[in-house]
Design an enzyme around this catalytic site. Structure first.
Site, PDB file in Angstrom:
ATOM      1  N   CYS A  17       0.839  -1.206   0.000  1.00 55.02           N
ATOM      2  CA  CYS A  17       0.000   0.000   0.000  1.00 55.02           C
ATOM      3  C   CYS A  17       0.876   1.258   0.000  1.00 55.02           C
ATOM      4  O   CYS A  17       1.493   1.574  -1.006  1.00 55.02           O
ATOM      5  CB  CYS A  17      -0.981  -0.041   1.161  1.00 55.02           C
ATOM      6  SG  CYS A  17      -2.456   0.983   0.861  1.00 55.02           S
ATOM      7  N   ARG A  61     -12.688   5.880  -3.592  1.00 57.60           N
ATOM      8  CA  ARG A  61     -11.635   4.978  -3.121  1.00 57.60           C
ATOM      9  C   ARG A  61     -11.913   3.579  -3.653  1.00 57.60           C
ATOM     10  O   ARG A  61     -13.072   3.197  -3.897  1.00 57.60           O
ATOM     11  CB  ARG A  61     -11.594   4.946  -1.585  1.00 57.60           C
ATOM     12  CG  ARG A  61     -11.137   6.230  -0.952  1.00 57.60           C
ATOM     13  CD  ARG A  61     -10.952   6.077   0.550  1.00 57.60           C
ATOM     14  NE  ARG A  61      -9.841   5.207   0.887  1.00 57.60           N
ATOM     15  CZ  ARG A  61      -8.567   5.597   0.933  1.00 57.60           C
ATOM     16  NH1 ARG A  61      -8.235   6.833   0.662  1.00 57.60           N
ATOM     17  NH2 ARG A  61      -7.607   4.750   1.268  1.00 57.60           N
ATOM     18  N   HIS A  84      -3.691  -6.157   1.460  1.00 58.58           N
ATOM     19  CA  HIS A  84      -3.295  -6.226   2.872  1.00 58.58           C
ATOM     20  C   HIS A  84      -4.371  -6.963   3.640  1.00 58.58           C
ATOM     21  O   HIS A  84      -5.167  -7.682   3.073  1.00 58.58           O
ATOM     22  CB  HIS A  84      -3.058  -4.813   3.434  1.00 58.58           C
ATOM     23  CG  HIS A  84      -4.178  -3.853   3.199  1.00 58.58           C
ATOM     24  ND1 HIS A  84      -5.339  -3.874   3.925  1.00 58.58           N
ATOM     25  CD2 HIS A  84      -4.324  -2.843   2.294  1.00 58.58           C
ATOM     26  CE1 HIS A  84      -6.141  -2.917   3.502  1.00 58.58           C
ATOM     27  NE2 HIS A  84      -5.566  -2.273   2.508  1.00 58.58           N
TER      28      HIS A  84
END
Length: 251
Positions: A96, A132, A193
């Site tokens: 990330c 997002r 993640h």
């Protein structure tokens, strides 16, 4: 087999630990110890001097824009050394925010560019009004099969390198290209993640094999019994991503 100690550097755990990146460290260390290896984890904060020549593997985790800026400013003094080490084969797992840091810059919605380390031919931008990219994600990789987890990023990353994998479910680098992450020399960069490695033991062993080879250990890793992990992966895929093939070949 040469049972020398493997040295793992966790860079800036005080700043880049937004997505349970310590779980990745725990997975790597335990899978080594189960095989009889010694392992030493070096937690390098922004108050320390990184000793790149002493590490066999580096982990860069995720953080907010502010933390990324602090880390980029600190690491710019070591940029040439880090780039040379990567070109020489130093394994790096970047997740990330850590992934974004390897590029030239991260452009904020207001147009401001946060400088990166400019190690990879890559940049990230967060467009005005763009949503997002959030949710479960699964990709097909050449050396670790299906890699799965969670993504939550506003940036869209563009690069000219080999991707980590092809998106089977989710968004990936930019929500449009169909690819996720980057694979460059012994670098793995990804938005996945949750944390990444406990969910993907096969990828963990690919990373460990590469780190051991970099450290001079040529023998293959002894297999572990990952039946429970694979059953959990298959159950999760079936529940959350039923369109993804659930067969998970063993390493």
């Amino acid at each position: 087999m040469n049972r020398r100690t493997l040295h793992i550097a966790h860079l800036f755990p005080d700043l880049l630990n937004l997505y349970a990146d310590r779980g990745n460290i725990l997975t790597l260390t335990q899978r080594l110890r189960w095989r009889g290896f010694s392992v030493e984890v070096h937690e390098v904060t922004h108050r320390d001097v990184p000793r790149l020549s002493a590490y066999d593997l580096i982990l860069l985790g995720g953080g907010s824009d502010r933390e990324q800026g602090i880390v980029a400013e600190y690491l710019k003094g070591y940029k040439a050394e880090l780039k040379a080490a990567i070109e020489d084969g130093l394994p790096v797992l970047a997740i990330c925010g850590g992934y974004q840091l390897l590029g030239a810059y991260y452009q904020l919605p207001n147009g401001e560019k946060l400088p990166g380390l400019d190690i990879l031919n890559m940049y990230t931008s967060a467009g005005v009004g763009l949503p997002r990219l959030i949710g479960n994600v699964a990709i097909e990789t050449p050396d670790a099969g299906i890699v799965m987890g969670f993504e939550n990023h506003g940036g869209r990353t563009v690069h000219e390198h080999e991707p980590l994998g092809k998106v089977l479910h989710g968004h990936g680098n930019d929500g449009a290209s169909g690819f996720e992450g980057v694979r460059y020399h012994n670098v793995w960069g990804t938005y996945i993640h949750g944390p990444l490695l406990p969910k993907n033991p096969r990828l963990a062993d690919v990373v460990l094999t590469t780190a051991l080879q970099y450290a001079g250990v040529k023998e293959p890793l002894e297999p572990l019994d990952d039946e429970l992990e694979n059953q959990a992966r298959q159950a999760f895929l079936k529940l959350r991503m039923p369109e993804v093939e659930t067969s998970v070949p063993s390493l």
